[in-house]
Design an enzyme around this catalytic site. Sequence first.
Site, PDB file in Angstrom:
ATOM      1  N   PRO A  12       0.780  -1.242   0.000  1.00 23.66           N
ATOM      2  CA  PRO A  12       0.000   0.000   0.000  1.00 23.66           C
ATOM      3  C   PRO A  12       0.810   1.290   0.000  1.00 23.66           C
ATOM      4  O   PRO A  12       0.242   2.369  -0.145  1.00 23.66           O
ATOM      5  CB  PRO A  12      -0.835  -0.109   1.278  1.00 23.66           C
ATOM      6  N   PHE A  13       2.137   1.193   0.150  1.00 25.39           N
ATOM      7  CA  PHE A  13       2.947   2.416   0.162  1.00 25.39           C
ATOM      8  C   PHE A  13       4.121   2.313  -0.819  1.00 25.39           C
ATOM      9  O   PHE A  13       5.212   2.836  -0.568  1.00 25.39           O
ATOM     10  CB  PHE A  13       3.434   2.727   1.583  1.00 25.39           C
ATOM     11  N   GLU A  46       4.552  -0.159   5.089  1.00 23.29           N
ATOM     12  CA  GLU A  46       4.403   0.559   6.361  1.00 23.29           C
ATOM     13  C   GLU A  46       4.226   2.067   6.201  1.00 23.29           C
ATOM     14  O   GLU A  46       4.944   2.716   5.449  1.00 23.29           O
ATOM     15  CB  GLU A  46       5.621   0.286   7.259  1.00 23.29           C
ATOM     16  N   LYS A  68       5.471  -4.250  13.601  1.00 25.30           N
ATOM     17  CA  LYS A  68       6.412  -5.094  14.351  1.00 25.30           C
ATOM     18  C   LYS A  68       5.770  -6.457  14.467  1.00 25.30           C
ATOM     19  O   LYS A  68       4.728  -6.627  15.118  1.00 25.30           O
ATOM     20  CB  LYS A  68       6.708  -4.519  15.742  1.00 25.30           C
TER      21      LYS A  68
END
Length: 424
Positions: free
Chosen positions: A209-210, A227, A243
């Site tokens: 998504p990034f 992230e 994490k």
Amino acid sequence: MSTKQSFALSNLEEFKLKALHWANQFDTACYLDSNKYPSKYSNFECLIAAGAEEEFVANCGTVLAQVDAFIKNQDRIIPGFLSYDLKNELEALESKNPDHLDFPDAYFFKPQHLITISGKDAEITSENPDDVWEAISQIQLSETSLNFKGTVAHRFSQSEYITTVKKLQEHIQQGDIYEVTLCQEFYAEQAELNPLTAFIALNRVSPTPFASFFKQQNKYILSATPERYLAKRGNTLLSQPIKGTARRSSDEEEDEAIKQSLAQSEKERAENVMIVDLVRNDLTRCALPGTVQVDELFGVYSFTQVHQLISTISCQVAPEQTFSNILKVTFPMGSMTGAPKIRAMQLIEQYERSKRGVYSGSVGYIQPNGDFDFNVIIRSMLYNANTKYLSFQVGGAITAKSIPEEEYEECLLKAKAIGQVLGL
């Protein structure tokens, strides 16, 4: 004088690919793709910026003093990146490990041409949006070879990495830190590859998504990161640290079992909650009193290559908080440092063997109204086409419960998509 114009898209994926090829013809380009991942926090499906009308280039010591002035009163979205080593301006820290990539610590640009895609429409901001639309339409797509030539080497051998994990665990046992993110570099000197083709291949193998393609002259960030570091929406600040990592399986039943195991893992949850506490503490320093909250704890999200444990923390900020004020208290992101943050960064500098540079920094954009969205540069290839140096780093969170051999295996899992692209 720039104008905005909307164009209906008949084939979204084809247009994105053509627009990426078109943008790559400029000295400066930024392509941010959410790869259709549903998110209530994202503004666009895709953002493409090309050509620099104005630039902000700075290294540690001058970034915070000048960045607000550059972004103030801009009439369009400003893309850019921040290096992990900006930490040295924020705290009494230093970076003495070798740097073979030579990226600046901060870079932003006002694009000549800006395209944002939402739904089935592309909005083009440019002097002549019709010309941009026509130029993109004329792009002929064809499969091009990656042409990777080079030998990938490791800064750590397996045994050296395991020994370093054990040394860091001694610091944890002594009460020096609770957790630290140890990274290692894979690199190739005199490496040749087509950066655009490499990014397209990486984005196919590992859509996230990034995802980002960033070109600054002859320096490239080719990222498949899942992230988010930080986003601002009105007076709301939002951080989504990762994490906790587990492999995927092609067997549906086994894959679901792995997913459930990650969700219930005491070790992974302990790693995650330590960073959630760190992020909450960071956000408290710029939040309106009593507004910091954990919106989601231990969310399990599945990507093509891995399952991840992701938490979401938010707060409300006062309207007068500037971009540099927020950076001062939240950067670098806790998921890539450890806790306590400053001591963890000192140990990272002591035990890692390469300057991180833009790795574990951030790529993103700032809107004219002050809203912004920035990722965490992980699962990424960095390439300097001038020096022909290719680098990708991977790492993991080290805690008292970490099993050193498994930490090394987790590094290889995180490097898997890039290895696939490079044919390793």
